[in-house]
Design a protein around this motif. Sequence first.
Motif, PDB file in Angstrom:
ATOM      1  N   MET A 162     -40.660   6.090   9.626  1.00  0.00           N
ATOM      2  CA  MET A 162     -39.336   5.610  10.026  1.00  0.00           C
ATOM      3  C   MET A 162     -39.328   4.094  10.225  1.00  0.00           C
ATOM      4  O   MET A 162     -38.358   3.422   9.890  1.00  0.00           O
ATOM      5  N   GLN A 163     -40.417   3.545  10.731  1.00  0.00           N
ATOM      6  CA  GLN A 163     -40.510   2.096  10.935  1.00  0.00           C
ATOM      7  C   GLN A 163     -40.658   1.342   9.620  1.00  0.00           C
ATOM      8  O   GLN A 163     -40.434   0.138   9.574  1.00  0.00           O
ATOM      9  N   ASN A 164     -41.040   2.064   8.566  1.00  0.00           N
ATOM     10  CA  ASN A 164     -41.215   1.446   7.248  1.00  0.00           C
ATOM     11  C   ASN A 164     -40.050   1.770   6.316  1.00  0.00           C
ATOM     12  O   ASN A 164     -40.236   2.065   5.142  1.00  0.00           O
ATOM     13  N   ASN A 165     -38.842   1.735   6.876  1.00  0.00           N
ATOM     14  CA  ASN A 165     -37.583   1.818   6.133  1.00  0.00           C
ATOM     15  C   ASN A 165     -37.218   3.190   5.578  1.00  0.00           C
ATOM     16  O   ASN A 165     -36.399   3.277   4.671  1.00  0.00           O
ATOM     17  N   SER A 166     -37.785   4.258   6.103  1.00  0.00           N
ATOM     18  CA  SER A 166     -37.315   5.592   5.727  1.00  0.00           C
ATOM     19  C   SER A 166     -36.004   5.855   6.454  1.00  0.00           C
ATOM     20  O   SER A 166     -35.797   5.373   7.564  1.00  0.00           O
ATOM     21  N   LYS A 182     -29.941   7.633  10.272  1.00  0.00           N
ATOM     22  CA  LYS A 182     -31.377   7.379  10.297  1.00  0.00           C
ATOM     23  C   LYS A 182     -32.021   8.279  11.347  1.00  0.00           C
ATOM     24  O   LYS A 182     -31.549   8.388  12.470  1.00  0.00           O
ATOM     25  N   GLY A 183     -33.108   8.947  10.954  1.00  0.00           N
ATOM     26  CA  GLY A 183     -33.812   9.857  11.850  1.00  0.00           C
ATOM     27  C   GLY A 183     -33.485  11.316  11.628  1.00  0.00           C
ATOM     28  O   GLY A 183     -34.024  12.179  12.315  1.00  0.00           O
ATOM     29  N   THR A 184     -32.619  11.615  10.655  1.00  0.00           N
ATOM     30  CA  THR A 184     -32.298  13.009  10.342  1.00  0.00           C
ATOM     31  C   THR A 184     -33.521  13.710   9.779  1.00  0.00           C
ATOM     32  O   THR A 184     -34.265  13.143   8.986  1.00  0.00           O
ATOM     33  N   PHE A 185     -33.736  14.949  10.208  1.00  0.00           N
ATOM     34  CA  PHE A 185     -34.789  15.787   9.639  1.00  0.00           C
ATOM     35  C   PHE A 185     -34.153  16.651   8.558  1.00  0.00           C
ATOM     36  O   PHE A 185     -33.302  17.486   8.843  1.00  0.00           O
ATOM     37  N   PRO A 211     -39.115  10.577   2.897  1.00  0.00           N
ATOM     38  CA  PRO A 211     -40.465  11.009   2.512  1.00  0.00           C
ATOM     39  C   PRO A 211     -40.817  12.361   3.126  1.00  0.00           C
ATOM     40  O   PRO A 211     -40.381  12.679   4.237  1.00  0.00           O
ATOM     41  N   SER A 212     -41.600  13.120   2.389  1.00  0.00           N
ATOM     42  CA  SER A 212     -42.040  14.425   2.874  1.00  0.00           C
ATOM     43  C   SER A 212     -43.210  14.255   3.822  1.00  0.00           C
ATOM     44  O   SER A 212     -44.178  13.559   3.512  1.00  0.00           O
TER      45      SER A 212
END
Length: 108
Positions: A27-31, A70-73, A9-10
Amino acid sequence: MSPPAIIAPSILSADFAALGAACSDAMQNNSDWLHIDIMDGHFVPNITFGAPVVSKIRSHVERPTAANGKGTFDCHMMIAEVRTVYAFPPTTIISKALDTNGFNLVIA
């Protein structure tokens, strides 16, 4: 077989008054990643986030443990002078697709 989908998400649509919390919540909501549109007012007419803001939101989002994890910008760089103007502390990575800090740089 297709590669797995990546949900990124942006943060441009986030509540800027609580940007760190909004990024953490995403991130906690599955991004998987966060998409960060970086605009300088020259390459495109709008101005958005700079390196200090991106560095601050990193403290709210866990660093990826693997390349493209997970967590990549996912940073969409819409700026005129990438090499002379922009530095993501603690390193400046322009030519690589992913650096050790979890920044995926897309140079437009």
